[in-house]
Scaffold this motif. Structure first.
Motif, PDB file in Angstrom:
ATOM      1  N   ARG A 281      46.465  -5.949 -93.747  1.00  0.00           N
ATOM      2  CA  ARG A 281      47.548  -6.755 -93.529  1.00  0.00           C
ATOM      3  C   ARG A 281      48.888  -6.261 -94.130  1.00  0.00           C
ATOM      4  NH1 ARG A 281      46.504 -11.178 -90.990  1.00  0.00           N
ATOM      5  NH2 ARG A 281      48.888 -12.180 -91.447  1.00  0.00           N
ATOM      6  N   THR A 282      48.847  -4.615 -93.840  1.00  0.00           N
ATOM      7  CA  THR A 282      50.055  -3.896 -94.152  1.00  0.00           C
ATOM      8  C   THR A 282      50.620  -3.368 -92.799  1.00  0.00           C
ATOM      9  OG1 THR A 282      49.290  -3.062 -96.128  1.00  0.00           O
ATOM     10  CG2 THR A 282      50.820  -1.973 -95.386  1.00  0.00           C
ATOM     11  N   VAL A 283      51.847  -3.427 -92.896  1.00  0.00           N
ATOM     12  CA  VAL A 283      52.730  -2.678 -91.807  1.00  0.00           C
ATOM     13  C   VAL A 283      53.336  -1.631 -92.444  1.00  0.00           C
ATOM     14  CG1 VAL A 283      54.980  -3.074 -90.063  1.00  0.00           C
ATOM     15  CG2 VAL A 283      53.017  -4.903 -90.299  1.00  0.00           C
ATOM     16  N   GLY A 284      53.216  -0.296 -91.902  1.00  0.00           N
ATOM     17  CA  GLY A 284      53.950   0.872 -92.589  1.00  0.00           C
ATOM     18  C   GLY A 284      55.324   1.084 -91.589  1.00  0.00           C
ATOM     19  N   ILE A 285      56.204   1.554 -92.529  1.00  0.00           N
ATOM     20  CA  ILE A 285      57.565   1.791 -91.631  1.00  0.00           C
ATOM     21  C   ILE A 285      57.955   3.529 -92.151  1.00  0.00           C
ATOM     22  CG2 ILE A 285      58.832   0.474 -93.397  1.00  0.00           C
ATOM     23  CD1 ILE A 285      61.141   0.193 -91.095  1.00  0.00           C
ATOM     24  N   PHE A 286      58.338   4.076 -91.345  1.00  0.00           N
ATOM     25  CA  PHE A 286      58.718   5.479 -91.556  1.00  0.00           C
ATOM     26  C   PHE A 286      59.944   5.482 -91.299  1.00  0.00           C
ATOM     27  CE2 PHE A 286      59.130   9.980 -90.514  1.00  0.00           C
ATOM     28  CZ  PHE A 286      58.226  10.588 -91.578  1.00  0.00           C
ATOM     29  N   VAL A 287      60.864   6.002 -92.172  1.00  0.00           N
ATOM     30  CA  VAL A 287      62.431   6.212 -91.875  1.00  0.00           C
ATOM     31  C   VAL A 287      62.921   7.716 -92.382  1.00  0.00           C
ATOM     32  CG1 VAL A 287      62.858   3.604 -92.427  1.00  0.00           C
ATOM     33  CG2 VAL A 287      62.812   5.432 -94.354  1.00  0.00           C
ATOM     34  N   ARG A 288      63.789   8.102 -91.570  1.00  0.00           N
ATOM     35  CA  ARG A 288      64.481   9.301 -91.891  1.00  0.00           C
ATOM     36  C   ARG A 288      65.005   9.396 -93.354  1.00  0.00           C
ATOM     37  NH1 ARG A 288      70.053  11.292 -89.437  1.00  0.00           N
ATOM     38  NH2 ARG A 288      70.226  13.596 -90.137  1.00  0.00           N
TER      39      ARG A 288
ATOM     40  N   ILE B 195      58.344   3.236 -86.638  1.00  0.00           N
ATOM     41  CA  ILE B 195      58.948   4.534 -86.724  1.00  0.00           C
ATOM     42  C   ILE B 195      60.264   4.307 -86.468  1.00  0.00           C
ATOM     43  CG2 ILE B 195      58.984   7.017 -85.908  1.00  0.00           C
ATOM     44  CD1 ILE B 195      56.057   6.740 -85.198  1.00  0.00           C
ATOM     45  N   ALA B 196      61.368   4.784 -87.739  1.00  0.00           N
ATOM     46  CA  ALA B 196      62.544   4.714 -87.413  1.00  0.00           C
ATOM     47  C   ALA B 196      63.283   5.996 -87.925  1.00  0.00           C
ATOM     48  CB  ALA B 196      63.201   3.505 -88.426  1.00  0.00           C
ATOM     49  N   SER B 197      62.911   7.240 -87.157  1.00  0.00           N
ATOM     50  CA  SER B 197      63.177   8.334 -87.454  1.00  0.00           C
ATOM     51  C   SER B 197      63.342   9.170 -86.151  1.00  0.00           C
ATOM     52  CB  SER B 197      62.326   9.007 -88.617  1.00  0.00           C
ATOM     53  OG  SER B 197      62.594  10.490 -88.519  1.00  0.00           O
ATOM     54  N   GLY B 198      64.508   9.816 -85.911  1.00  0.00           N
ATOM     55  CA  GLY B 198      64.374  10.627 -84.659  1.00  0.00           C
ATOM     56  C   GLY B 198      63.787  12.162 -84.939  1.00  0.00           C
ATOM     57  N   ARG B 199      63.198  12.284 -85.864  1.00  0.00           N
ATOM     58  CA  ARG B 199      62.542  13.617 -86.231  1.00  0.00           C
ATOM     59  C   ARG B 199      61.354  13.540 -86.153  1.00  0.00           C
ATOM     60  NH1 ARG B 199      65.880  15.037 -92.100  1.00  0.00           N
ATOM     61  NH2 ARG B 199      68.004  15.676 -90.902  1.00  0.00           N
ATOM     62  N   VAL B 200      60.636  12.598 -85.982  1.00  0.00           N
ATOM     63  CA  VAL B 200      59.123  12.473 -85.704  1.00  0.00           C
ATOM     64  C   VAL B 200      58.799  12.994 -84.196  1.00  0.00           C
ATOM     65  CG1 VAL B 200      57.037  11.061 -85.772  1.00  0.00           C
ATOM     66  CG2 VAL B 200      58.947  10.593 -87.240  1.00  0.00           C
ATOM     67  N   PRO B 201      57.902  14.095 -84.094  1.00  0.00           N
ATOM     68  CA  PRO B 201      57.648  14.640 -82.915  1.00  0.00           C
ATOM     69  C   PRO B 201      56.960  13.702 -81.798  1.00  0.00           C
ATOM     70  CG  PRO B 201      56.800  16.241 -84.606  1.00  0.00           C
ATOM     71  CD  PRO B 201      57.273  14.896 -85.072  1.00  0.00           C
TER      72      PRO B 201
ATOM     73  N   GLN C  35      52.456  -7.329 -95.785  1.00  0.00           N
ATOM     74  CA  GLN C  35      53.363  -6.516 -96.695  1.00  0.00           C
ATOM     75  C   GLN C  35      53.943  -5.176 -95.918  1.00  0.00           C
ATOM     76  OE1 GLN C  35      51.066  -5.400 -99.825  1.00  0.00           O
ATOM     77  NE2 GLN C  35      49.376  -4.405 -98.756  1.00  0.00           N
ATOM     78  N   LEU C  36      55.147  -4.692 -96.277  1.00  0.00           N
ATOM     79  CA  LEU C  36      55.701  -3.720 -95.755  1.00  0.00           C
ATOM     80  C   LEU C  36      55.476  -2.422 -96.665  1.00  0.00           C
ATOM     81  CD1 LEU C  36      57.359  -2.593 -93.165  1.00  0.00           C
ATOM     82  CD2 LEU C  36      59.148  -3.038 -94.824  1.00  0.00           C
ATOM     83  N   ALA C  37      55.007  -1.137 -96.048  1.00  0.00           N
ATOM     84  CA  ALA C  37      54.815  -0.156 -96.841  1.00  0.00           C
ATOM     85  C   ALA C  37      55.846   1.064 -96.218  1.00  0.00           C
ATOM     86  CB  ALA C  37      53.560   0.456 -96.787  1.00  0.00           C
ATOM     87  N   VAL C  38      56.903   1.563 -96.854  1.00  0.00           N
ATOM     88  CA  VAL C  38      57.933   2.596 -96.639  1.00  0.00           C
ATOM     89  C   VAL C  38      57.560   3.633 -97.013  1.00  0.00           C
ATOM     90  CG1 VAL C  38      60.259   2.790 -97.032  1.00  0.00           C
ATOM     91  CG2 VAL C  38      59.692   0.392 -97.163  1.00  0.00           C
ATOM     92  N   PHE C  39      57.854   4.705 -95.925  1.00  0.00           N
ATOM     93  CA  PHE C  39      57.645   6.090 -96.094  1.00  0.00           C
ATOM     94  C   PHE C  39      58.939   6.689 -95.669  1.00  0.00           C
ATOM     95  CE2 PHE C  39      53.459   4.705 -96.220  1.00  0.00           C
ATOM     96  CZ  PHE C  39      52.574   5.325 -96.929  1.00  0.00           C
ATOM     97  N   ALA C  40      59.328   7.600 -96.441  1.00  0.00           N
ATOM     98  CA  ALA C  40      60.681   8.316 -96.122  1.00  0.00           C
ATOM     99  C   ALA C  40      60.325   9.759 -95.540  1.00  0.00           C
ATOM    100  CB  ALA C  40      61.499   8.390 -97.264  1.00  0.00           C
ATOM    101  N   ALA C  41      61.140  10.112 -94.565  1.00  0.00           N
ATOM    102  CA  ALA C  41      60.733  11.650 -93.983  1.00  0.00           C
ATOM    103  C   ALA C  41      61.553  12.698 -95.012  1.00  0.00           C
ATOM    104  CB  ALA C  41      61.594  11.697 -92.619  1.00  0.00           C
TER     105      ALA C  41
END
Length: 340
Positions: A59-66, A120-126, A90-96
């Motif tokens: 029950r985790t949602v991941g978020i990927f930010v720049r 996905i909140a990063s404009g750099r992810v292919p 719950q939210l798991a945060v990953f940074a670029a």
């Protein structure tokens, strides 16, 4: 298409190919480069769930930010987290990072947590990384307008570029520098800069593109110097680059707004303070964050529904960094600013 095909194409063993694509350190850079080139050429997309120990999702949602350093992402994360946690997740945060290959591997590591869905909140992810993840998990893009199969998106509607361009032109600026970043560094900022240039051109304004520096998110100093020979305003794709540009202008001996006008985009956090008085476009970050959270939760519960693309409108912030341009003063660039 399987990992065996990639291994054969690269001339390595299956285990070496797998380690190379997982970013593990026990293969040489030469082998890693061959395997990645083979995977790209063959259009191989990894089955992320195959590496998730074949267990059910959490029950985790991941978020990927720049980056977590910018106010935009900080406020976005805070809003999403509140909604996610209110619904028992719950939210798991990953940074670029600055290395796009590392970003792809970080997405894979996030998938290894067996999340119920990812944002996905990063404009750099292919694009191929995004579509690969979406084959196995619900994915929502935040701040990006790419319409990819089966993927929901939530973003600013882009009307701010026209509003800012119109205001700059209305203030008499006919030579305008626009900071332009390569798509490989940020798809979002690159598209925004292109829209600004298009809007200015349609208004009869001469656009002077200024590329970003190779090593940081700031204008290339030499290109900026040349643009300032005729430009009376500089338009930036977000507020952080407005600030770095302001610092560069100050180092060059140019005063804002007396000598040169500046505009940004975002209007969020401390940079939105009236003390700074930035002329910018305020994105509705709370609405964006809430919509993103609702989208990913709905996609988790109803994975077979058609994707939705939500666009939200912000508002113009009339600050002190934009002044009217008087052609009669263009040679001296002096006198008191006329703010409007």
């Amino acid at each position: 298409m399987s990992i065996l095909d990639v291994a054969a194409h690269a001339g390595v063993s299956k285990s070496a190919a797998s380690r190379a694509l997982l970013g593990q350190g026990d293969v040489t850079e030469q082998v890693r480069a061959r395997v990645e080139a083979a995977a790209t050429e063959l259009g191989y997309v990894k089955d992320y769930r195959a590496h998730a120990l074949k267990s059910t999702s959490t029950r985790t949602v991941g978020i990927f930010v720049r980056t977590v350093r910018l106010s935009f992402y900080g406020e976005l994360i805070a809003t999403i987290q509140h909604t996610i946690e209110s619904n028992g997740f719950q939210l798991a945060v990953f940074a670029a990072s600055s290395d796009t290959r590392t970003e792809t591997h970080t997405i894979e590591q996030m998938m290894g947590l067996r999340p119920a869905g990812i944002i996905i909140a990063s404009g750099r992810v292919p694009t191929h990384t995004i579509t690969g993840a979406a084959k196995t998990l619900p994915v929502v893009l935040a701040g990006r307008t790419n319409r990819l199969p089966g993927i929901d998106t939530v973003a600013d509607d882009g009307t701010g570029t026209a509003a800012l361009a119109e205001r700059v032109a209305h203030h008499g600026h006919r030579e305008v520098a626009v900071l332009s970043i390569a798509r490989s560094r940020s798809a979002t900022l690159s598209a925004r800069s292109q829209r600004i240039r298009k809007e200015l051109t349609a208004l009869g304004v001469n656009v002077l593109p200024v590329p970003f520096a190779a090593d940081r998110d700031a204008a290339d100093p030499e290109h900026l110097r040349r643009a300032l020979e005729t430009a009376t305003a500089v338009m930036c794709p977000n507020d952080p680059t407005l600030i770095t540009t302001w610092e560069q202008l100050d180092a060059f001996g140019h005063r804002v707004p007396d000598d040169i006008s500046l505009t940004g985009y975002d209007g969020i956090g401390q940079l939105a303070s009236p003390v700074l008085g930035l002329t910018t476009w305020r994105q509705p970050i709370a609405d964006i964050g809430h919509a993103v959270a609702e989208q990913i939760l709905d996609r988790i519960k109803n994975p077979d529904t058609s994707p939705r693309h939500i666009r939200l409108t912000g508002c113009l912030q009339r600050g002190r960094t934009l002044r009217r341009h008087d052609p009669a003063l263009s040679d001296s660039r002096s006198g008191s600013p006329v703010i409007a």
